[in-house]
Motif scaffolding. Sequence first.
Motif, short mmCIF file in Angstrom:
data_model
loop_
_atom_site.label_atom_id
_atom_site.label_comp_id
_atom_site.label_asym_id
_atom_site.label_seq_id
_atom_site.Cartn_x
_atom_site.Cartn_y
_atom_site.Cartn_z
N LEU A 168 0.84 -1.19 0.00
CA LEU A 168 0.00 0.00 0.00
C LEU A 168 0.88 1.24 0.00
O LEU A 168 1.79 1.36 0.82
CB LEU A 168 -0.89 -0.01 1.25
CG LEU A 168 -1.85 1.16 1.44
CD1 LEU A 168 -2.88 1.22 0.32
CD2 LEU A 168 -2.56 1.06 2.79
N GLY A 169 0.62 2.15 -0.94
CA GLY A 169 1.36 3.39 -1.02
C GLY A 169 0.62 4.53 -0.33
O GLY A 169 -0.60 4.65 -0.45
N PHE A 170 1.38 5.37 0.38
CA PHE A 170 0.86 6.60 0.99
C PHE A 170 1.55 7.76 0.27
O PHE A 170 2.77 7.93 0.42
CB PHE A 170 1.17 6.65 2.48
CG PHE A 170 0.43 5.66 3.33
CD1 PHE A 170 -0.56 6.08 4.22
CD2 PHE A 170 0.72 4.30 3.26
CE1 PHE A 170 -1.23 5.16 5.01
CE2 PHE A 170 0.07 3.37 4.04
CZ PHE A 170 -0.92 3.80 4.92
N TRP A 171 0.82 8.54 -0.50
CA TRP A 171 1.39 9.61 -1.34
C TRP A 171 0.87 10.95 -0.82
O TRP A 171 -0.33 11.21 -0.85
CB TRP A 171 0.97 9.38 -2.78
CG TRP A 171 1.67 10.18 -3.84
CD1 TRP A 171 2.74 9.80 -4.58
CD2 TRP A 171 1.32 11.50 -4.29
NE1 TRP A 171 3.09 10.79 -5.48
CE2 TRP A 171 2.24 11.85 -5.31
CE3 TRP A 171 0.33 12.42 -3.92
CZ2 TRP A 171 2.19 13.08 -5.98
CZ3 TRP A 171 0.28 13.64 -4.58
CH2 TRP A 171 1.19 13.96 -5.59
N ILE A 172 1.78 11.79 -0.34
CA ILE A 172 1.40 13.04 0.33
C ILE A 172 1.78 14.23 -0.55
O ILE A 172 2.95 14.40 -0.91
CB ILE A 172 2.11 13.17 1.69
CG1 ILE A 172 1.82 11.94 2.56
CG2 ILE A 172 1.68 14.46 2.41
CD1 ILE A 172 2.81 11.77 3.70
N ALA A 173 0.81 15.05 -0.90
CA ALA A 173 1.06 16.24 -1.70
C ALA A 173 1.59 17.35 -0.80
O ALA A 173 0.89 17.81 0.11
CB ALA A 173 -0.22 16.70 -2.39
N LEU A 174 2.82 17.80 -1.05
CA LEU A 174 3.40 18.88 -0.26
C LEU A 174 3.16 20.24 -0.91
O LEU A 174 3.45 21.28 -0.33
CB LEU A 174 4.90 18.65 -0.06
CG LEU A 174 5.26 17.30 0.57
CD1 LEU A 174 6.74 17.21 0.84
CD2 LEU A 174 4.46 17.06 1.85
N GLU A 175 2.64 20.21 -2.14
CA GLU A 175 2.13 21.38 -2.85
C GLU A 175 0.88 20.92 -3.58
O GLU A 175 0.67 19.72 -3.77
CB GLU A 175 3.16 21.88 -3.88
CG GLU A 175 4.51 22.25 -3.29
CD GLU A 175 5.51 22.61 -4.38
OE1 GLU A 175 5.70 23.82 -4.62
OE2 GLU A 175 6.08 21.69 -4.98
N ASP A 176 0.04 21.86 -4.03
CA ASP A 176 -1.11 21.47 -4.82
C ASP A 176 -0.64 20.66 -6.02
O ASP A 176 0.27 21.08 -6.75
CB ASP A 176 -1.88 22.69 -5.32
CG ASP A 176 -2.57 23.47 -4.20
OD1 ASP A 176 -2.57 22.98 -3.05
OD2 ASP A 176 -3.12 24.55 -4.48
N ALA A 177 -1.24 19.49 -6.24
CA ALA A 177 -0.95 18.68 -7.42
C ALA A 177 -2.09 18.87 -8.41
O ALA A 177 -3.24 18.54 -8.12
CB ALA A 177 -0.81 17.21 -7.03
#
Length: 288
Positions: A168-177
Amino acid sequence: RLSQFHRDGFLALERFFSAEECDGMRSRIQAIIEGMEVPPHCRTEFSTREEEQLQAQGSSDYFLTSGDKIRFFFEKGVLDKKGNFLIPKEKSVSKIGHALHAHDPVFKQITHSSKVQELGRKLGLERPVVVQSMYIFKVQPATTPSLLAVTPHQDATFLHTEPLGRILGFWIALEDATQENGCLWFIPGSHTNGITRRMVRAPSGASTCVEFVGSEPAYDDSQFIPLPIKKGGLILIHGEVVHKSELNSSGSSRHAFTFHVMEAEGTTWSQENWLQPTPELPFPPLYT
């Protein structure tokens, strides 16, 4: 939300992390880059295209032994033939991996934060362990090189387990994607079809350290849907869902921090995977 994730193979959770947490990660990575020292012969250009993966990461011990370290991978076109930088080094990095979660206090705190642990329990994870982490820049402002696109793929191609369905991947946007700066795209429901390609360690004596077994099918572009997400949002990614990202055509960056978790209960990690736990860094439990 859970049924939506099981149906689609991905789920966007807006505002999962605060703006302050995102800014803290960006500040920390800037400090890490300022202290970056990579010998020229170890400088590797990162690619998601199969032939280039085998030529670059696949022939590099620097990549193959990065699972328990913090190492730097560079954009295409930023190095000369001797490995010297053609642009300022701080604008040349494509990604940093693969053990930020273990060796850096800021990223360790985020990975093991109480809300991530709570989410793992809601997902029914019994004994999750963290197998890798990456900081992805998706082209920093003022760089001129490759505007990296990530080709369609499944994470289980690179992180294989028996049985499947345990990554399972956890992908965190640190800027608006956004669609303009290269948000993720998914084929909903594609996680139910298994995998057709694996990246495995090559036999000793081979010309590359890794090789691909099987092939990636040709995907219909019309099946992909974009998933833009605001700063602080978290995208859960099933290990077999097909996803990609397009070129960043915006001129601004799209920073993200991502890590992968394996449900270790009743699961075997493939000995053929490029990434292996080490005596120095066994896969750490997600729950603390």
